[in-house]
Design an enzyme around this catalytic site. Structure first.
Site, PDB file in Angstrom:
ATOM      1  N   ASP A 140      -8.990  10.389  -1.392  1.00 11.43           N
ATOM      2  CA  ASP A 140      -9.611  11.686  -1.126  1.00 11.43           C
ATOM      3  C   ASP A 140      -9.001  12.697  -2.086  1.00 11.43           C
ATOM      4  OD1 ASP A 140      -7.135  12.127   0.209  1.00 11.43           O
ATOM      5  OD2 ASP A 140      -8.051  12.096   2.199  1.00 11.43           O
TER       6      ASP A 140
ATOM      7  N   GLU B 111      -7.378   4.596  -0.152  1.00  7.28           N
ATOM      8  CA  GLU B 111      -7.495   5.768   0.747  1.00  7.28           C
ATOM      9  C   GLU B 111      -7.847   7.021  -0.043  1.00  7.28           C
ATOM     10  OE1 GLU B 111      -4.003   6.307   3.224  1.00  7.28           O
ATOM     11  OE2 GLU B 111      -3.760   4.161   3.547  1.00  7.28           O
TER      12      GLU B 111
ATOM     13  N   ASN C 193       0.853  -1.195   0.000  1.00 10.61           N
ATOM     14  CA  ASN C 193       0.000   0.000   0.000  1.00 10.61           C
ATOM     15  C   ASN C 193       0.889   1.246   0.000  1.00 10.61           C
ATOM     16  OD1 ASN C 193      -2.798   0.966   0.232  1.00 10.61           O
ATOM     17  ND2 ASN C 193      -2.187   1.814   2.213  1.00 10.61           N
TER      18      ASN C 193
END
Ligand code: XIL
Length: 365
Positions: A283, A281, A216
Site C-alpha cells: 500500500d 502487503e 516476510n
C-alpha cells in the site's frame, strides 16, 4: 469458476450475487459517480495478471467480506489471490491454549475456492497479535522456554496441516529482523534464541512439503541492512539443509519517504539464491488530505513495485494490503497519512488502479 460457485455449499453464504468477472455490476452500484474512478473499471486486474503470469492478490478483511456486498464483489472480480488480513494470526487461530478456531479462516478459503483464487497464508510466527494466554503466561512465568518451544511447534504443525493443499505460500516468520540487520528482540528470540527461525521452517516443511515457505518483512524492498540480513540467513539456512522457498516483501510505502532504490537488484540476488520473491502487503500512503498530485505520485510508487516484480522471473505474486480506503489499517497507525489503497472510500478507482493495470498489460520484461 461458475461451476464451483454453484456447487460449493460452504461458500453459499458468501457467494457474490450476479455477474462475477464482468464489470456490469459496478455500473449499477455507482451510477454516474464523478471523479477519476469510472463506474466500470474494465478489464479486471486478475485477468490482466493471468496474462502476465503473476498472481494479483489482496488482503481480505473478513468482516467486510461478510457484511459489504460491494467489497465482496470487487474481491472476487479483481483478485486472483487472497491473504487473510488478520484471521490466520495466532490470536484468532488459537484463542485459548490448545484450542484452535479455524472458522473465519476456513470461510475465506471457501470464498477463494468458489472464485478460483489462490490463498497466501499469513502468518505462522509474529511478535504481534498473540493471544493473551501466551503473553500473560510468559510474563508471569507460568510458561517457560521449553514449554514455549512446544507451543510453537504445536501451533505451526496444527495450522499448516489444517490448510495442507489449500494454500500456495505461507509467511513462516514475519518481521524477525530490526532495521540494522540484528535479530528483532521478541519473546521468540528472548526465550528460544535465533534457532527458532530454522525450527519454524523445519516444522512447517514437515507438516506440508508442498506449500512454499516464505520470510516476510517491511522496509526490505531495496538493498539495505535489513534485506541483507534476510539474504544472509537464507544462505546460512540453505547451507544447513533448511529450505526457505521465498522472500516476501511487504511493500508498505509512504510518498513522503521516497521510492526505495535497488528494488530490482534486491529481487535478483534472492532469485540467484534460488528463492521466489513476492510483494505481499503493498500500500502507498500519502500525507492527508490527498490531492491529484499526491495520487499521481502514489500511482508511480505502486507501478514501480509491480514493474520490479514483473522484471524478475522469481516474483510470483503481488498482493495489496486491502483495496478500499475505508477498511485500510493505515490511518489508524500512521498519524496524518492515509488514502493508501487502489479505491477510495466510495469505491472509486484511483490513478494507481489504472497504472497497475497498464503495467500488467506490458507483461513480463
Ligand atoms: C495489520 C492489519 O492490517 C490490522 O488490521 C491489524 O490490526 C494489525 O495488523 N505487517 C503485517 C500485517 O505483517 O499482518 C499487518 O496487518 C500490517 C503490517
Amino acid at each position: 469458476m461458475l461451476k464451483h460457485l454453484r456447487t460449493t455449499a460452504t461458500a453459499a453464504a458468501l457467494v457474490v450475487s450476479g455477474t462475477l468477472l464482468i464489470g456490469a455490476g459496478t455500473a449499477a452500484a455507482h451510477p454516474g459517480k464523478p471523479g477519476h474512478g469510472k463506474p466500470d473499471p474494465g478489464t479486471p486486474l486478475r485477468v490482466a495478471a493471468d496474462r502476465a503470469h503473476v498472481k494479483f492478490g489482496t488482503a481480505v478483511n473478513t468482516t467486510a467480506l461478510a457484511d459489504d456486498a460491494t467489497y465482496r464483489r470487487i474481491t472476487a472480480q479483481q483478485f486472483s489471490s487472497v491473504t487473510a488480513e488478520n484471521v490466520m494470526k495466532w490470536e484468532t487461530l488459537q484463542p485459548q491454549r490448545g484450542v484452535y478456531d479455524f472458522t473465519e479462516a476456513d470461510r475465506l478459503v471457501a470464498f477463494a475456492r468458489a472464485h478460483g483464487q489462490s490463498v497466501r497464508g499469513h502468518t505462522l510466527l509474529w511478535h504481534n497479535q498473540l493471544p493473551a494466554w501466551l503473553t500473560e503466561g510468559l510474563a508471569d512465568g507460568s510458561i517457560d522456554a521449553a514449554e514455549l518451544r512446544g507451543i510453537l511447534r504445536d501451533h505451526i504443525t496444527t495450522v499448516v496441516r489444517h490448510f495442507k493443499g489449500k494454500l500456495y505460500q505461507w509467511d513462516v516468520v514475519n518481521e524477525v529482523f530490526e532495521e540494522d540487520g540484528s535479530y528483532r528482540n521478541s519473546i521468540w528470540l528472548e526465550k528460544l534464541g535465533p534457532g527458532y527461525i530454522a525450527d519454524a521452517f523445519r516444522w512447517a516443511r514437515e507438516a506440508d512439503p508442498n506449500v512454499k515457505l516464505f520470510f516476510n518483512d517491511y522496509n526490505v524492498e531495496g538493498v539495505n541492512a535489513k534485506s541483507t540480513a534476510y539474504y544472509g540467513l537464507a544462505k546460512q539456512l540453505k547451507a544447513r539443509g533448511v529450505r526457505v522457498d521465498g522472500f516476501g516483501i511487504q511493500g508498505h510505502l509512504s510518498t513522503q519517504y521516497g521510492f526505495p532504490g535497488d528494488v530490482g537488484a534486491n529481487l535478483k540476488r534472492f532469485a540467484d539464491l534460488g528463492l521466489q520473491t513476492a510483494f505481499t502487503e503493498v500500500d502507498v500512503r500519502v500525507p492527508l488530505p490527498a490531492d491529484p498530485a499526491k495520487l499521481a505520485t502514489q500511482a508511480d510508487y505502486y507501478r514501480g513495485l509491480l514493474s520490479a516484480c514483473l522484471g524478475s522471473r522469481s516474483c510470483t505474486s503481488f498482493t495489496v494490503w486491502g483495496f478500499a480506503d475505508q477498511y485500510s489499517w493505515v490511518p489508524g497507525v500512521f498519524d496524518g497519512e492515509g488514502a493508501a489503497c487502489l479505491y477510495d472510500e466510495s469505491y472509486r478507482t484511483k490513478p494507481a488502479f489504472d497504472a497497475l493495470r497498464a503495467e500488467l498489460r506490458q507483461g513480463r520484461h
